[in-house]
Design a protein around this motif. Structure first.
Motif, PDB file in Angstrom:
ATOM      1  N   VAL A  51      21.211  26.138   1.377  1.00 32.66           N
ATOM      2  CA  VAL A  51      20.572  25.596   0.186  1.00 32.66           C
ATOM      3  C   VAL A  51      20.679  23.934   0.349  1.00 32.66           C
ATOM      4  N   VAL A  97      11.095  26.733  -3.797  1.00 33.07           N
ATOM      5  CA  VAL A  97      11.827  27.047  -5.028  1.00 33.07           C
ATOM      6  C   VAL A  97      13.618  27.364  -4.222  1.00 33.07           C
ATOM      7  N   ALA A  98      13.538  27.702  -3.226  1.00 38.78           N
ATOM      8  CA  ALA A  98      14.726  28.127  -2.464  1.00 38.78           C
ATOM      9  C   ALA A  98      15.624  26.952  -2.317  1.00 38.78           C
ATOM     10  N   LEU A 100      16.109  25.063  -4.462  1.00 38.56           N
ATOM     11  CA  LEU A 100      17.110  24.400  -5.794  1.00 38.56           C
ATOM     12  C   LEU A 100      18.334  25.422  -5.721  1.00 38.56           C
ATOM     13  N   ASP A 102      21.249  27.660  -7.326  1.00 34.41           N
ATOM     14  CA  ASP A 102      20.972  29.159  -8.018  1.00 34.41           C
ATOM     15  C   ASP A 102      20.548  29.262  -9.406  1.00 34.41           C
ATOM     16  N   TYR A 104      19.061  26.775 -11.445  1.00 30.41           N
ATOM     17  CA  TYR A 104      17.671  26.184 -11.401  1.00 30.41           C
ATOM     18  C   TYR A 104      16.623  27.057 -10.917  1.00 30.41           C
ATOM     19  N   ARG A 105      16.955  27.781  -9.626  1.00 27.21           N
ATOM     20  CA  ARG A 105      15.955  28.706  -9.119  1.00 27.21           C
ATOM     21  C   ARG A 105      15.559  29.898 -10.036  1.00 27.21           C
ATOM     22  N   ASP A 106      16.943  30.465 -10.569  1.00 33.85           N
ATOM     23  CA  ASP A 106      16.679  31.555 -11.628  1.00 33.85           C
ATOM     24  C   ASP A 106      15.607  31.031 -12.853  1.00 33.85           C
ATOM     25  N   GLU A 109      12.171  30.742 -11.681  1.00 39.52           N
ATOM     26  CA  GLU A 109      11.583  32.347 -11.444  1.00 39.52           C
ATOM     27  C   GLU A 109      11.202  32.807 -12.961  1.00 39.52           C
ATOM     28  N   TRP A 151       8.797  20.216 -11.251  1.00 41.59           N
ATOM     29  CA  TRP A 151       8.799  21.832 -11.267  1.00 41.59           C
ATOM     30  C   TRP A 151       8.146  22.677 -12.590  1.00 41.59           C
TER      31      TRP A 151
END
Length: 175
Positions: A51, A97-98, A100, A102, A104-106, A109, A151
């Motif tokens: 990442v 989004v991958a 970002l 963890d 921030y990705r969560d 999502e 985002w």
């Protein structure tokens, strides 16, 4: 005929043997669990490294060329000077989004899956954090950072939604 004390001794011996067998089984399971945790840790580190590399590549592609004599403004999205790691890269077409981190990705999502705008206090439990004031405020800061980077949107103060993508606008974020 077997006497009662003899029967009790036989049952006690059988129970002792079963306890020893279960202890040996538990020790084997503990060893297997430790190996699995080590494997998980290595995979997590590998994923985090990937990442970071993707974020660096993404940031490098997004950086404009600097004309000699121009001094760029410090990038507040980057880690300390010299690391080259962008924690939350600005959104741009084709960025997934991958890239970002963890958490921030969560967050993205959870917001994407929501039927409407969400507040920080609604997001915190959905990303697995306790609903304490500190966690809510920390998440609110992350939400604001995601808005700044394009985002997410915050049309109503404290209400966060996935950013609308307007093909004609230079920025996906509306303020």
């Amino acid at each position: 005929m077997v006497s009662l004390p003899e029967e009790l001794e036989a049952r006690e011996a059988a129970a002792r043997q079963r306890v020893e067998e279960l202890q040996a089984e538990a020790a084997e399971l503990a060893l297997r669990l430790e190996r699995a945790r080590e494997d998980l840790s290595r995979l997590e580190i590998t994923r985090e490294t990937v990442v970071q590399v993707l974020a660096e590549l993404s940031a490098a592609e997004a950086e404009p060329e600097i004309v000699a004599g121009d001094v760029p403004e410090p990038d507040k999205t980057s880690a300390p000077h010299g690391s080259g790691v962008t924690m939350v890269p600005p959104w741009r077409e084709g960025l997934v989004v991958a890239v970002l981190p963890d958490v921030y990705r969560d967050i993205v999502e959870v917001v994407a899956d929501a039927p409407g705008p969400l507040q920080a206090k609604q997001i915190v439990p959905r990303i697995g954090l306790p609903t304490t004031t500190g966690k809510i405020e920390g998440t609110r800061g992350k939400l604001k950072r995601l808005v700044e980077r394009g985002w997410l949107d915050e049309d109503v103060p404290g209400q966060f939604t996935l950013a609308r993508r307007d093909p004609g606008a230079g920025r996906a974020n509306s303020r």
